[in-house]
Scaffold this motif. Structure first.
Motif, PDB file in Angstrom:
ATOM      1  N   PHE A 186      53.698  65.078  36.017  1.00 55.54           N
ATOM      2  CA  PHE A 186      54.746  64.296  35.355  1.00 55.54           C
ATOM      3  C   PHE A 186      54.303  62.852  35.095  1.00 55.54           C
ATOM      4  O   PHE A 186      54.794  62.207  34.169  1.00 55.54           O
ATOM      5  N   GLU A 187      53.356  62.344  35.884  1.00 55.75           N
ATOM      6  CA  GLU A 187      52.851  60.983  35.688  1.00 55.75           C
ATOM      7  C   GLU A 187      51.855  60.909  34.540  1.00 55.75           C
ATOM      8  O   GLU A 187      51.576  59.827  34.038  1.00 55.75           O
ATOM      9  N   ARG A 188      51.312  62.035  34.144  1.00 56.40           N
ATOM     10  CA  ARG A 188      50.244  62.063  33.147  1.00 56.40           C
ATOM     11  C   ARG A 188      50.780  62.338  31.745  1.00 56.40           C
ATOM     12  O   ARG A 188      50.018  62.473  30.808  1.00 56.40           O
ATOM     13  N   GLU A 189      52.094  62.411  31.599  1.00 58.04           N
ATOM     14  CA  GLU A 189      52.696  62.735  30.297  1.00 58.04           C
ATOM     15  C   GLU A 189      52.686  61.555  29.334  1.00 58.04           C
ATOM     16  O   GLU A 189      52.637  61.758  28.128  1.00 58.04           O
ATOM     17  N   ALA A 190      52.755  60.345  29.859  1.00 58.67           N
ATOM     18  CA  ALA A 190      52.797  59.146  29.006  1.00 58.67           C
ATOM     19  C   ALA A 190      52.335  57.941  29.820  1.00 58.67           C
ATOM     20  O   ALA A 190      52.419  57.957  31.055  1.00 58.67           O
ATOM     21  N   PRO A 191      51.870  56.897  29.153  1.00 57.40           N
ATOM     22  CA  PRO A 191      51.499  55.677  29.881  1.00 57.40           C
ATOM     23  C   PRO A 191      52.699  55.128  30.659  1.00 57.40           C
ATOM     24  O   PRO A 191      53.848  55.259  30.237  1.00 57.40           O
ATOM     25  N   GLN A 192      52.392  54.534  31.800  1.00 56.38           N
ATOM     26  CA  GLN A 192      53.417  53.948  32.663  1.00 56.38           C
ATOM     27  C   GLN A 192      53.254  52.433  32.728  1.00 56.38           C
ATOM     28  O   GLN A 192      52.146  51.919  32.615  1.00 56.38           O
ATOM     29  N   ALA A 193      54.362  51.766  32.955  1.00 50.99           N
ATOM     30  CA  ALA A 193      54.335  50.307  33.114  1.00 50.99           C
ATOM     31  C   ALA A 193      53.884  49.959  34.527  1.00 50.99           C
ATOM     32  O   ALA A 193      54.387  50.513  35.508  1.00 50.99           O
ATOM     33  N   LEU A 194      52.934  49.052  34.607  1.00 53.15           N
ATOM     34  CA  LEU A 194      52.441  48.513  35.867  1.00 53.15           C
ATOM     35  C   LEU A 194      52.572  47.001  35.803  1.00 53.15           C
ATOM     36  O   LEU A 194      52.625  46.414  34.713  1.00 53.15           O
ATOM     37  N   LEU A 195      52.583  46.367  36.955  1.00 57.37           N
ATOM     38  CA  LEU A 195      52.593  44.916  37.022  1.00 57.37           C
ATOM     39  C   LEU A 195      51.344  44.450  37.739  1.00 57.37           C
ATOM     40  O   LEU A 195      50.969  45.008  38.777  1.00 57.37           O
ATOM     41  N   ALA A 196      50.711  43.434  37.193  1.00 56.31           N
ATOM     42  CA  ALA A 196      49.484  42.895  37.783  1.00 56.31           C
ATOM     43  C   ALA A 196      49.685  41.426  38.128  1.00 56.31           C
ATOM     44  O   ALA A 196      50.175  40.645  37.308  1.00 56.31           O
ATOM     45  N   ASP A 197      49.314  41.087  39.348  1.00 54.65           N
ATOM     46  CA  ASP A 197      49.212  39.700  39.776  1.00 54.65           C
ATOM     47  C   ASP A 197      47.733  39.456  40.013  1.00 54.65           C
ATOM     48  O   ASP A 197      47.093  40.199  40.765  1.00 54.65           O
ATOM     49  N   VAL A 198      47.199  38.438  39.372  1.00 56.18           N
ATOM     50  CA  VAL A 198      45.763  38.166  39.509  1.00 56.18           C
ATOM     51  C   VAL A 198      45.560  36.688  39.812  1.00 56.18           C
ATOM     52  O   VAL A 198      46.227  35.819  39.244  1.00 56.18           O
ATOM     53  N   GLU A 199      44.677  36.426  40.765  1.00 50.14           N
ATOM     54  CA  GLU A 199      44.355  35.063  41.184  1.00 50.14           C
ATOM     55  C   GLU A 199      42.852  34.871  41.080  1.00 50.14           C
ATOM     56  O   GLU A 199      42.091  35.587  41.729  1.00 50.14           O
ATOM     57  N   LEU A 200      42.442  33.936  40.254  1.00 54.49           N
ATOM     58  CA  LEU A 200      41.031  33.624  40.066  1.00 54.49           C
ATOM     59  C   LEU A 200      40.718  32.296  40.743  1.00 54.49           C
ATOM     60  O   LEU A 200      41.427  31.309  40.519  1.00 54.49           O
ATOM     61  N   THR A 201      39.682  32.298  41.563  1.00 51.52           N
ATOM     62  CA  THR A 201      39.187  31.056  42.144  1.00 51.52           C
ATOM     63  C   THR A 201      38.140  30.512  41.185  1.00 51.52           C
ATOM     64  O   THR A 201      37.137  31.183  40.900  1.00 51.52           O
ATOM     65  N   VAL A 202      38.423  29.330  40.646  1.00 53.64           N
ATOM     66  CA  VAL A 202      37.556  28.722  39.632  1.00 53.64           C
ATOM     67  C   VAL A 202      37.487  27.212  39.863  1.00 53.64           C
ATOM     68  O   VAL A 202      38.343  26.636  40.520  1.00 53.64           O
ATOM     69  N   ASP A 203      36.480  26.602  39.289  1.00 53.50           N
ATOM     70  CA  ASP A 203      36.369  25.144  39.334  1.00 53.50           C
ATOM     71  C   ASP A 203      37.061  24.591  38.098  1.00 53.50           C
ATOM     72  O   ASP A 203      36.604  24.804  36.969  1.00 53.50           O
ATOM     73  N   LEU A 204      38.159  23.888  38.301  1.00 49.95           N
ATOM     74  CA  LEU A 204      38.950  23.358  37.180  1.00 49.95           C
ATOM     75  C   LEU A 204      38.753  21.859  36.962  1.00 49.95           C
ATOM     76  O   LEU A 204      39.465  21.255  36.164  1.00 49.95           O
ATOM     77  N   GLN A 205      37.766  21.261  37.617  1.00 56.93           N
ATOM     78  CA  GLN A 205      37.579  19.815  37.499  1.00 56.93           C
ATOM     79  C   GLN A 205      37.266  19.377  36.076  1.00 56.93           C
ATOM     80  O   GLN A 205      37.828  18.388  35.595  1.00 56.93           O
ATOM     81  N   LYS A 206      36.370  20.100  35.418  1.00 57.37           N
ATOM     82  CA  LYS A 206      36.005  19.707  34.058  1.00 57.37           C
ATOM     83  C   LYS A 206      37.220  19.773  33.134  1.00 57.37           C
ATOM     84  O   LYS A 206      37.463  18.857  32.343  1.00 57.37           O
ATOM     85  N   ALA A 207      38.009  20.833  33.249  1.00 58.60           N
ATOM     86  CA  ALA A 207      39.189  20.999  32.391  1.00 58.60           C
ATOM     87  C   ALA A 207      40.253  19.939  32.675  1.00 58.60           C
ATOM     88  O   ALA A 207      40.920  19.471  31.747  1.00 58.60           O
ATOM     89  N   GLN A 208      40.397  19.557  33.926  1.00 60.14           N
ATOM     90  CA  GLN A 208      41.427  18.557  34.236  1.00 60.14           C
ATOM     91  C   GLN A 208      41.101  17.212  33.617  1.00 60.14           C
ATOM     92  O   GLN A 208      41.998  16.432  33.301  1.00 60.14           O
ATOM     93  N   HIS A 209      39.813  16.965  33.400  1.00 62.33           N
ATOM     94  CA  HIS A 209      39.421  15.692  32.785  1.00 62.33           C
ATOM     95  C   HIS A 209      39.334  15.785  31.263  1.00 62.33           C
ATOM     96  O   HIS A 209      39.677  14.840  30.565  1.00 62.33           O
ATOM     97  N   SER A 210      38.896  16.918  30.758  1.00 63.11           N
ATOM     98  CA  SER A 210      38.695  17.044  29.309  1.00 63.11           C
ATOM     99  C   SER A 210      39.959  17.450  28.563  1.00 63.11           C
ATOM    100  O   SER A 210      40.088  17.174  27.375  1.00 63.11           O
ATOM    101  N   ASP A 211      40.872  18.158  29.243  1.00 70.99           N
ATOM    102  CA  ASP A 211      42.071  18.686  28.603  1.00 70.99           C
ATOM    103  C   ASP A 211      41.715  19.622  27.453  1.00 70.99           C
ATOM    104  O   ASP A 211      42.387  19.668  26.427  1.00 70.99           O
ATOM    105  N   ASP A 212      40.631  20.389  27.634  1.00 68.38           N
ATOM    106  CA  ASP A 212      40.103  21.279  26.601  1.00 68.38           C
ATOM    107  C   ASP A 212      40.053  22.709  27.146  1.00 68.38           C
ATOM    108  O   ASP A 212      39.439  22.953  28.190  1.00 68.38           O
ATOM    109  N   VAL A 213      40.668  23.637  26.447  1.00 66.12           N
ATOM    110  CA  VAL A 213      40.712  25.032  26.890  1.00 66.12           C
ATOM    111  C   VAL A 213      39.316  25.636  27.019  1.00 66.12           C
ATOM    112  O   VAL A 213      39.101  26.564  27.809  1.00 66.12           O
TER     113      VAL A 213
END
Length: 117
Positions: free
Chosen positions: A20-47
Motif C-alpha cells: 500500500f505504501e508503494r502505490e504512490a509517492p508519499q509526503a515526507l518532511l526533512a530537517d537538515v542542518e549544515l555546518t558551514v563557515d559563514l564568515q565570508k558571507a556575513q561580510h560580503s552579503d553575497d549569496v
C-alpha cells in the motif's frame, strides 16, 4: 561553527516496505542542518559566498522524487551523501520524517549525522 538549517522541507518520494505504501509517492518532511563557515558571507552579503538554501531545497526535492527506496534509512543516506558531495559543509545532520504511517504515532523519523571526508 556556523549552521544553515532547513526545517520541515516537504519531499515526495516513493518509499515503503508494504504494498500500500508503494502505490504512490508519499509526503515526507526533512530537517537538515549544515555546518558551514559563514564568515565570508556575513561580510560580503553575497549569496555566492554561502550555501544557496533555495538551491539546496530544490536539489533535495528533486533527488527524493527520483528515488525508489523501501527504507527511510536508505533515502536519508542517499540525501545526506549527496549533500556532502554537492555543498561545502563539514558536517550534515538530516532528520527524515514519515508522518501518519503508524496508527498510534504521529510520525516516524530517522536522523543521520555525517562528516565530510
Amino acid at each position: 561553527m556556523d549552521k544553515i538549517i532547513l526545517r520541515e522541507l516537504q519531499l515526495m518520494a516513493l518509499i515503503g516496505v508494504y504494498d500500500f505504501e508503494r502505490e504512490a509517492p508519499q509526503a515526507l518532511l526533512a530537517d537538515v542542518e549544515l555546518t558551514v563557515d559563514l564568515q565570508k558571507a556575513q561580510h560580503s552579503d553575497d549569496v555566492a559566498d554561502t550555501v544557496d538554501y533555495a538551491a539546496l531545497a530544490e536539489w533535495m526535492v528533486n533527488s527524493a522524487a527520483s528515488t525508489d527506496f523501501q527504507l527511510l534509512e536508505a533515502l536519508a543516506g542517499h540525501l545526506i551523501n549527496g549533500i556532502l558531495a554537492t555543498y561545502p559543509a563539514t558536517e550534515v545532520t538530516l532528520e527524515l520524517t514519515k508522518p501518519g504511517i503508524l496508527d498510534n504515532a504521529r510520525a516516524v523519523s530517522v536522523r543521520l549525522t555525517r562528516r565530510a571526508a
